[in-house]
Design a protein around this motif. Sequence first.
Motif, PDB file in Angstrom:
ATOM      1  N   ALA A  84     121.950  49.767  89.233  1.00  0.00           N
ATOM      2  CA  ALA A  84     123.170  50.564  89.138  1.00  0.00           C
ATOM      3  C   ALA A  84     124.418  49.676  89.202  1.00  0.00           C
ATOM      4  O   ALA A  84     125.379  49.879  88.454  1.00  0.00           O
ATOM      5  CB  ALA A  84     123.204  51.608  90.253  1.00  0.00           C
ATOM      6  N   ALA A  85     124.412  48.689  90.089  1.00  0.00           N
ATOM      7  CA  ALA A  85     125.586  47.840  90.278  1.00  0.00           C
ATOM      8  C   ALA A  85     125.684  46.740  89.219  1.00  0.00           C
ATOM      9  O   ALA A  85     126.788  46.357  88.831  1.00  0.00           O
ATOM     10  CB  ALA A  85     125.555  47.222  91.677  1.00  0.00           C
ATOM     11  N   TYR A  86     124.547  46.219  88.795  1.00  0.00           N
ATOM     12  CA  TYR A  86     124.524  45.101  87.843  1.00  0.00           C
ATOM     13  C   TYR A  86     123.499  45.380  86.745  1.00  0.00           C
ATOM     14  O   TYR A  86     122.396  44.833  86.745  1.00  0.00           O
ATOM     15  CB  TYR A  86     124.160  43.795  88.555  1.00  0.00           C
ATOM     16  CG  TYR A  86     125.070  43.471  89.710  1.00  0.00           C
ATOM     17  CD1 TYR A  86     126.327  42.919  89.473  1.00  0.00           C
ATOM     18  CD2 TYR A  86     124.677  43.719  91.013  1.00  0.00           C
ATOM     19  CE1 TYR A  86     127.171  42.629  90.537  1.00  0.00           C
ATOM     20  CE2 TYR A  86     125.524  43.427  92.080  1.00  0.00           C
ATOM     21  CZ  TYR A  86     126.772  42.876  91.826  1.00  0.00           C
ATOM     22  OH  TYR A  86     127.600  42.597  92.870  1.00  0.00           O
ATOM     23  N   LYS A 126     116.001  47.661  94.028  1.00  0.00           N
ATOM     24  CA  LYS A 126     115.966  47.538  92.566  1.00  0.00           C
ATOM     25  C   LYS A 126     116.874  48.587  91.929  1.00  0.00           C
ATOM     26  O   LYS A 126     117.639  48.280  90.999  1.00  0.00           O
ATOM     27  CB  LYS A 126     114.526  47.690  92.064  1.00  0.00           C
ATOM     28  CG  LYS A 126     114.406  47.551  90.558  1.00  0.00           C
ATOM     29  CD  LYS A 126     112.964  47.714  90.116  1.00  0.00           C
ATOM     30  CE  LYS A 126     112.842  47.685  88.608  1.00  0.00           C
ATOM     31  NZ  LYS A 126     111.471  47.950  88.170  1.00  0.00           N
ATOM     32  N   ALA A 127     116.819  49.821  92.429  1.00  0.00           N
ATOM     33  CA  ALA A 127     117.672  50.875  91.883  1.00  0.00           C
ATOM     34  C   ALA A 127     119.145  50.556  92.113  1.00  0.00           C
ATOM     35  O   ALA A 127     119.978  50.734  91.213  1.00  0.00           O
ATOM     36  CB  ALA A 127     117.307  52.217  92.513  1.00  0.00           C
ATOM     37  N   LEU A 160     116.181  41.853  86.216  1.00  0.00           N
ATOM     38  CA  LEU A 160     115.686  43.119  85.686  1.00  0.00           C
ATOM     39  C   LEU A 160     115.348  43.022  84.204  1.00  0.00           C
ATOM     40  O   LEU A 160     114.762  43.939  83.638  1.00  0.00           O
ATOM     41  CB  LEU A 160     116.725  44.223  85.923  1.00  0.00           C
ATOM     42  CG  LEU A 160     117.074  44.489  87.391  1.00  0.00           C
ATOM     43  CD1 LEU A 160     118.186  45.514  87.492  1.00  0.00           C
ATOM     44  CD2 LEU A 160     115.853  44.934  88.166  1.00  0.00           C
ATOM     45  N   GLY A 161     115.693  41.907  83.590  1.00  0.00           N
ATOM     46  CA  GLY A 161     115.432  41.716  82.161  1.00  0.00           C
ATOM     47  C   GLY A 161     113.983  41.362  81.883  1.00  0.00           C
ATOM     48  O   GLY A 161     113.196  41.070  82.796  1.00  0.00           O
TER      49      GLY A 161
END
Length: 149
Positions: free
Chosen positions: A95-97, A90-91, A103-104
Amino acid sequence: MSNLIDDTLDFVGHELQVARDRVEDFAHALSASVLPSAPEPKLKPPTLKQVHQLENRIHELEEKLKATQRELGLKKAANEGLMAQAHALKAALKAAYPKCPLLGPSGKVWNSGPMAGKRKSRLRIVWEQAFDVEAKRLGAADPMKIRLS
């Protein structure tokens, strides 16, 4: 998940205690039949076979409890590993996207606990749905009662 484990251990422990109580009741009835005293009405002393069967049942339940505790310990360890992977992924995803749809917000909010009132991510909803399916498979009548929501 730990609540499900605790509930399972409580159930197995309860079954073990019920069996122990029955053996104690039979032992008490047996000692009452051996010692000179007035017999209790309608209470038959247990046979040695019944006492032996209950002792065997207690032993079986103790062995099942030990096996269940080992199995649940392994599953808990595997779950902790999966959760560590999920947090790392998830992290990295965030960070990448940073605009990743998973994640919304999902439109749902936390009802209780330290997150009460905050929005749940779509990724959280995926986890809850998977949790509910597995909890139902394991016999939970209402999975929402045993997970944080």
